[in-house]
Design an enzyme around this catalytic site. Structure first.
Site, PDB file in Angstrom:
ATOM      1  N   HIS A  38      -9.745   0.830   4.833  1.00 35.94           N
ATOM      2  CA  HIS A  38      -8.544   1.036   5.551  1.00 35.94           C
ATOM      3  C   HIS A  38      -8.808   1.973   6.858  1.00 35.94           C
ATOM      4  CE1 HIS A  38      -4.626   2.563   6.499  1.00 35.94           C
ATOM      5  NE2 HIS A  38      -4.120   1.651   5.666  1.00 35.94           N
ATOM      6  N   LYS A  86       0.120   4.335  -0.116  1.00 35.10           N
ATOM      7  CA  LYS A  86      -0.439   5.553   0.350  1.00 35.10           C
ATOM      8  C   LYS A  86      -0.442   6.563  -0.409  1.00 35.10           C
ATOM      9  CE  LYS A  86      -0.118   3.238   4.656  1.00 35.10           C
ATOM     10  NZ  LYS A  86      -0.358   3.339   6.273  1.00 35.10           N
ATOM     11  N   GLU A  89      -5.860  -5.143  10.419  1.00 39.30           N
ATOM     12  CA  GLU A  89      -4.962  -4.303  10.832  1.00 39.30           C
ATOM     13  C   GLU A  89      -5.168  -3.629  11.974  1.00 39.30           C
ATOM     14  OE1 GLU A  89      -2.714  -2.884   7.015  1.00 39.30           O
ATOM     15  OE2 GLU A  89      -4.434  -1.631   7.157  1.00 39.30           O
ATOM     16  N   GLY A 136       1.791   1.978  10.946  1.00 39.75           N
ATOM     17  CA  GLY A 136       2.805   2.898  11.001  1.00 39.75           C
ATOM     18  C   GLY A 136       3.409   3.434  12.218  1.00 39.75           C
ATOM     19  N   GLY A 161       2.540  -1.031   4.404  1.00 40.41           N
ATOM     20  CA  GLY A 161       2.471   0.063   4.037  1.00 40.41           C
ATOM     21  C   GLY A 161       3.766   0.553   3.960  1.00 40.41           C
ATOM     22  N   GLY A 162       4.520   1.357   4.918  1.00 40.17           N
ATOM     23  CA  GLY A 162       5.913   2.074   4.832  1.00 40.17           C
ATOM     24  C   GLY A 162       6.850   1.084   4.013  1.00 40.17           C
ATOM     25  N   GLU A 191      -7.328   4.634   8.026  1.00 40.83           N
ATOM     26  CA  GLU A 191      -6.919   5.989   7.659  1.00 40.83           C
ATOM     27  C   GLU A 191      -8.267   6.455   6.673  1.00 40.83           C
ATOM     28  OE1 GLU A 191      -3.318   5.593   5.463  1.00 40.83           O
ATOM     29  OE2 GLU A 191      -2.275   4.972   7.410  1.00 40.83           O
ATOM     30  N   ASN A 228       0.850  -1.033   0.054  1.00 44.13           N
ATOM     31  CA  ASN A 228       0.018   0.012  -0.163  1.00 44.13           C
ATOM     32  C   ASN A 228       0.858   1.107   0.102  1.00 44.13           C
ATOM     33  OD1 ASN A 228      -1.694   2.191   0.569  1.00 44.13           O
ATOM     34  ND2 ASN A 228      -2.289   1.365   2.614  1.00 44.13           N
ATOM     35  N   SER A 270       2.807  -2.499  10.427  1.00 45.61           N
ATOM     36  CA  SER A 270       4.258  -2.514  10.701  1.00 45.61           C
ATOM     37  C   SER A 270       5.047  -3.724  10.393  1.00 45.61           C
ATOM     38  CB  SER A 270       4.688  -2.075  12.302  1.00 45.61           C
ATOM     39  OG  SER A 270       4.123  -0.808  12.442  1.00 45.61           O
TER      40      SER A 270
END
Ligand code: PGA
Length: 250
Positions: free
Chosen positions: A94, A10, A166, A172, A233-234, A96, A8, A212
């Site tokens: 998600h 983002k 999640e 994150g 993600g990251g 967010e 992802n 994470s």
């Protein structure tokens, strides 16, 4: 079944940068082994990703879609438009989107409906936040998020849905759920599905873990038969690290 490794991106990367990242991952497709890899870049990248990655075992998905099929909805992107880029998946629910954009169950069910009508696979995210966890409402929160979807769609429709657990406190933050916590939430989700649509439906449900995920913890998570893949993600913005996560699928 292969493990699904989803990246992802983002709201990061310009088109050139995103394409360089995807190309670097695609160059190593020979190492995908037991992994099905899907990248979720911003909408603006979908067409060019698809064009450049044709013939490679790398799929694309969008991070959101409209709840409407078409019309005068300035700034919205429909599921049909996403499908027309060659994308195969869409990420919905998600945390967010839920917290920053106020997306609730009703809207999300309309979006899922649009995505399924367009022939997209849905990756539907769910998970408790820190307060739910601390106040002992972890499972009731998960139940609320999942029942809203299970109640609204048939078993056939849910065949096109992958869940992604999640926990919000792990997104994150560098904190990952322990293997036990992830397995517990996955087993709970599976049980809800079994209760609604029977044992086979529950057993076949694919559930990813996200929050994470990194090269250092992916192998342990992916070794579990409860965990059908990871939503990253990251760490998906770093080609070398994302490739290590893909390889961790075995
Ligand atoms: P993270 O994000 O891997 O950076 O925690 C996961 C996600 O938001 O899907």
């Amino acid at each position: 079944m292969k493990k699904l490794i989803a990246g992802n991106h983002k709201m990061f990367t310009g088109v050139k940068e995103g394409l360089a990242l995807a190309s670097e991952i695609a160059r190593n497709a020979a190492d995908f082994g037991n992994a099905q890899v899907v990248l979720f870049p911003p909408f603006t990248h979908l067409c060019v990703f698809h064009e450049q990655l044709q013939g490679l075992p790398l799929e694309t998905g969008a991070q959101n879609c409209s709840d409407m099929p078409e019309g005068a909805f300035t700034g919205e992107v429909s599921a049909g438009m996403i499908k027309s880029t060659g994308a195969t998946h869409v990420l919905l629910g998600h945390s967010e989107r839920r917290t920053l954009f106020g997306e609730g169950h009703e809207l999300l069910c309309r979006k899922i409906n649009q995505a399924l009508d367009a022939g997209l696979q849905v990756v539907y995210c769910f998970g408790e936040n820190l307060q739910d966890m601390e106040e002992g409402h972890r499972f009731s929160k998960i139940e609320e998020q999942l029942q809203a979807v299970f109640e609204s769609f048939s078993q056939d429709e849910l065949d096109h849905l992958v869940l992604a657990y999640e926990p919000v406190w792990a997104i994150g933050t560098g904190k990952t759920a322990s293997l036990h916590e992830a397995e517990e939430a996955h087993a709970f989700a599976r049980e809800l599905m079994r209760n609604k649509y029977g044992t086979d439906a529950g057993n076949e449900l694919r559930i990813l873990y996200g929050g994470s995920v990194k090269a250092t913890n992916a192998r342990e998570l992916l070794s579990s038969s409860e965990i059908g893949g990871v939503l990253v993600g990251g760490a998906s913005l770093d080609a070398a690290e994302f490739l290590q996560i893909i390889q961790a699928a075995g």
